[in-house]
Design a protein around this motif. Structure first.
Motif, PDB file in Angstrom:
ATOM      1  N   ILE A  56      10.429  21.659 105.823  1.00 16.88           N
ATOM      2  CA  ILE A  56      11.639  22.369 105.392  1.00 16.88           C
ATOM      3  C   ILE A  56      12.541  21.381 104.678  1.00 16.88           C
ATOM      4  CG2 ILE A  56      13.637  23.720 106.148  1.00 16.88           C
ATOM      5  CD1 ILE A  56      12.012  24.404 108.694  1.00 16.88           C
ATOM      6  N   GLU A  57      12.947  21.722 103.477  1.00 15.67           N
ATOM      7  CA  GLU A  57      13.787  20.816 102.708  1.00 15.67           C
ATOM      8  C   GLU A  57      15.106  20.544 103.429  1.00 15.67           C
ATOM      9  OE1 GLU A  57      14.405  22.031  98.711  1.00 15.67           O
ATOM     10  OE2 GLU A  57      12.277  22.355  98.297  1.00 15.67           O
ATOM     11  N   GLN A  58      15.556  19.310 103.346  1.00 17.19           N
ATOM     12  CA  GLN A  58      16.783  18.889 104.023  1.00 17.19           C
ATOM     13  C   GLN A  58      17.967  19.781 103.655  1.00 17.19           C
ATOM     14  OE1 GLN A  58      17.083  16.133 106.257  1.00 17.19           O
ATOM     15  NE2 GLN A  58      19.106  17.031 106.631  1.00 17.19           N
ATOM     16  N   SER A  59      18.031  20.193 102.404  1.00 13.92           N
ATOM     17  CA  SER A  59      19.191  20.940 101.902  1.00 13.92           C
ATOM     18  C   SER A  59      19.324  22.334 102.489  1.00 13.92           C
ATOM     19  CB  SER A  59      19.120  21.038 100.373  1.00 13.92           C
ATOM     20  OG  SER A  59      17.936  21.708  99.963  1.00 13.92           O
ATOM     21  N   ASP A  92      14.791  24.784 118.718  1.00 20.30           N
ATOM     22  CA  ASP A  92      15.095  23.704 117.780  1.00 20.30           C
ATOM     23  C   ASP A  92      13.885  23.441 116.897  1.00 20.30           C
ATOM     24  OD1 ASP A  92      17.728  22.980 118.965  1.00 20.30           O
ATOM     25  OD2 ASP A  92      16.500  22.403 120.684  1.00 20.30           O
ATOM     26  N   PHE A  93      14.117  22.669 115.839  1.00 25.45           N
ATOM     27  CA  PHE A  93      13.002  22.292 114.970  1.00 25.45           C
ATOM     28  C   PHE A  93      13.228  20.888 114.436  1.00 25.45           C
ATOM     29  CE2 PHE A  93      16.141  23.723 111.970  1.00 25.45           C
ATOM     30  CZ  PHE A  93      15.939  22.929 110.853  1.00 25.45           C
ATOM     31  N   GLU A  94      12.138  20.279 113.999  1.00 19.75           N
ATOM     32  CA  GLU A  94      12.206  18.984 113.332  1.00 19.75           C
ATOM     33  C   GLU A  94      11.103  18.921 112.288  1.00 19.75           C
ATOM     34  OE1 GLU A  94      11.059  15.545 115.587  1.00 19.75           O
ATOM     35  OE2 GLU A  94       9.947  16.762 117.034  1.00 19.75           O
ATOM     36  N   CYS A  95      11.322  18.099 111.290  1.00 20.67           N
ATOM     37  CA  CYS A  95      10.328  17.881 110.244  1.00 20.67           C
ATOM     38  C   CYS A  95       9.959  16.398 110.269  1.00 20.67           C
ATOM     39  CB  CYS A  95      10.880  18.282 108.877  1.00 20.67           C
ATOM     40  SG  CYS A  95      11.276  20.038 108.747  1.00 20.67           S
ATOM     41  N   PRO A  96       8.832  16.048 110.881  1.00 22.79           N
ATOM     42  CA  PRO A  96       8.437  14.640 110.992  1.00 22.79           C
ATOM     43  C   PRO A  96       8.269  13.994 109.618  1.00 22.79           C
ATOM     44  CG  PRO A  96       7.085  16.060 112.404  1.00 22.79           C
ATOM     45  CD  PRO A  96       7.857  16.961 111.499  1.00 22.79           C
ATOM     46  N   PRO A  97       8.435  12.678 109.543  1.00 23.84           N
ATOM     47  CA  PRO A  97       8.283  11.970 108.269  1.00 23.84           C
ATOM     48  C   PRO A  97       6.915  12.181 107.623  1.00 23.84           C
ATOM     49  CG  PRO A  97       9.274  10.538 109.927  1.00 23.84           C
ATOM     50  CD  PRO A  97       8.838  11.782 110.639  1.00 23.84           C
ATOM     51  N   ILE A 120       5.339  24.635 118.531  1.00 20.91           N
ATOM     52  CA  ILE A 120       4.387  25.089 117.521  1.00 20.91           C
ATOM     53  C   ILE A 120       4.513  24.148 116.334  1.00 20.91           C
ATOM     54  CG2 ILE A 120       3.737  26.960 115.962  1.00 20.91           C
ATOM     55  CD1 ILE A 120       4.632  28.935 118.061  1.00 20.91           C
ATOM     56  N   THR A 121       3.440  23.421 116.059  1.00 24.80           N
ATOM     57  CA  THR A 121       3.428  22.386 115.030  1.00 24.80           C
ATOM     58  C   THR A 121       2.487  22.788 113.906  1.00 24.80           C
ATOM     59  OG1 THR A 121       3.765  20.698 116.741  1.00 24.80           O
ATOM     60  CG2 THR A 121       2.981  19.937 114.590  1.00 24.80           C
ATOM     61  N   ASP A 122       2.926  22.613 112.661  1.00 20.31           N
ATOM     62  CA  ASP A 122       2.028  22.874 111.535  1.00 20.31           C
ATOM     63  C   ASP A 122       2.047  21.701 110.569  1.00 20.31           C
ATOM     64  OD1 ASP A 122       3.946  23.238 109.253  1.00 20.31           O
ATOM     65  OD2 ASP A 122       4.611  24.978 110.398  1.00 20.31           O
ATOM     66  N   ASP A 123       1.038  21.658 109.710  1.00 20.67           N
ATOM     67  CA  ASP A 123       0.966  20.598 108.700  1.00 20.67           C
ATOM     68  C   ASP A 123       1.297  21.148 107.323  1.00 20.67           C
ATOM     69  OD1 ASP A 123      -1.296  22.108 108.228  1.00 20.67           O
ATOM     70  OD2 ASP A 123      -2.640  20.387 108.002  1.00 20.67           O
ATOM     71  N   GLY A 124       2.205  22.122 107.293  1.00 21.23           N
ATOM     72  CA  GLY A 124       2.638  22.723 106.039  1.00 21.23           C
ATOM     73  C   GLY A 124       3.606  21.838 105.280  1.00 21.23           C
ATOM     74  N   GLY A 153       5.111  18.499 107.596  1.00 20.02           N
ATOM     75  CA  GLY A 153       4.982  19.614 108.522  1.00 20.02           C
ATOM     76  C   GLY A 153       6.279  19.927 109.243  1.00 20.02           C
ATOM     77  N   THR A 154       6.183  20.873 110.168  1.00 24.14           N
ATOM     78  CA  THR A 154       7.347  21.315 110.931  1.00 24.14           C
ATOM     79  C   THR A 154       6.951  21.520 112.382  1.00 24.14           C
ATOM     80  OG1 THR A 154       8.126  22.501 108.958  1.00 24.14           O
ATOM     81  CG2 THR A 154       9.197  23.035 111.044  1.00 24.14           C
ATOM     82  N   VAL A 155       7.874  21.205 113.280  1.00 30.71           N
ATOM     83  CA  VAL A 155       7.667  21.428 114.708  1.00 30.71           C
ATOM     84  C   VAL A 155       8.825  22.265 115.242  1.00 30.71           C
ATOM     85  CG1 VAL A 155       7.323  20.401 116.985  1.00 30.71           C
ATOM     86  CG2 VAL A 155       6.566  19.174 114.926  1.00 30.71           C
ATOM     87  N   PHE A 156       8.524  23.466 115.704  1.00 34.31           N
ATOM     88  CA  PHE A 156       9.517  24.292 116.389  1.00 34.31           C
ATOM     89  C   PHE A 156       9.272  24.180 117.887  1.00 34.31           C
ATOM     90  CE2 PHE A 156      10.091  26.255 112.278  1.00 34.31           C
ATOM     91  CZ  PHE A 156      11.430  26.642 112.284  1.00 34.31           C
ATOM     92  N   THR A 157      10.335  23.981 118.645  1.00 34.73           N
ATOM     93  CA  THR A 157      10.214  23.868 120.096  1.00 34.73           C
ATOM     94  C   THR A 157      11.206  24.801 120.765  1.00 34.73           C
ATOM     95  OG1 THR A 157       9.587  21.534 119.914  1.00 34.73           O
ATOM     96  CG2 THR A 157      10.309  22.319 122.084  1.00 34.73           C
TER      97      THR A 157
END
Length: 200
Positions: free
Chosen positions: A128-131, A170-175, A121-125, A178-182
């Motif tokens: 998520i802050e690194q911290s 898992d999740f990642e925040c592309p450069p 599930i990918t969004d363009d929001g 947005g955020t991608v949860f998989t």
């Protein structure tokens, strides 16, 4: 009398829509035992969940789907539906907090390999802050404004996928933002008896 046919057509459309939502709610609230798994198609679970969340997303984001050809997997479909709902609501709330003048974009994709099926599930929001990334699966932890959410959605989702279905979340925040949860669900899950034998 001149408008009768249009009124009947509109009423029929409304009844059909209500019937679809009711059917999806019934599928979503699968009432088997908590740890009972049945062979289910995750694509169907996603479609049922989208009918439920459609009203919530209408003014916030366009949701597009890319549902691949995937095999059935042993799971509790109501629990998987709850995870999809939690992730979608997180994306919608994050986009809404940006107070943007145009709709956001959310994408749902499914695919499979020889050992697992996947749903992202990918969004363009705002991302998520690194911290705070290491805390997002912690119960009651939230970055949302007061009164929005409980801080439990992601921790419950993690428990459902990782502990109840032996999968991964898992999740990642592309450069680019947005955020991608998989989430990944194994096609063959270890049973409780297998676990006991492995511990003996």
């Amino acid at each position: 009398m001149e408008n009768l046919s249009a009124v009947i057509a509109s009423t029929r459309h409304g009844v059909e829509r209500i019937t679809g939502i009711t059917r999806s709610m019934r599928n979503f609230s699968f009432k088997n035992l908590t740890d009972t798994h049945i062979n289910s198609n995750i694509n169907k679970t996603i479609q049922d969940t989208l009918l439920i969340v459609n009203h919530e997303s209408a003014d916030t984001a366009d949701i597009r789907t890319d549902l691949g050809k995937i095999p059935a997997v042993a799971c509790n479909p109501s629990q998987i539906g709850q995870v999809v709902l939690n992730l979608l609501m997180n994306s919608l709330q994050a986009i809404r907090q940006q107070k943007r003048t145009v709709k956001g974009q959310i994408g749902i994709k499914t695919w499979a390999d020889t050992t697992q099926i996947y749903c992202s599930i990918t969004d363009d929001g705002p991302g998520i802050e690194q911290s705070v990334r290491q805390e997002i699966f912690t119960p009651f932890y939230t970055t949302k404004e007061r009164g929005i959410g409980t801080g439990l959605g992601l921790s419950i989702s993690y428990d459902i996928i990782v502990h109840k279905h032996q999968g991964q979340l898992d999740f990642e925040c592309p450069p680019e933002g947005g955020t991608v949860f998989t989430m990944a669900l194994p096609l063959q899950q270890e049973t409780a008896s297998d676990q006991r034998e492995g511990q003996s």
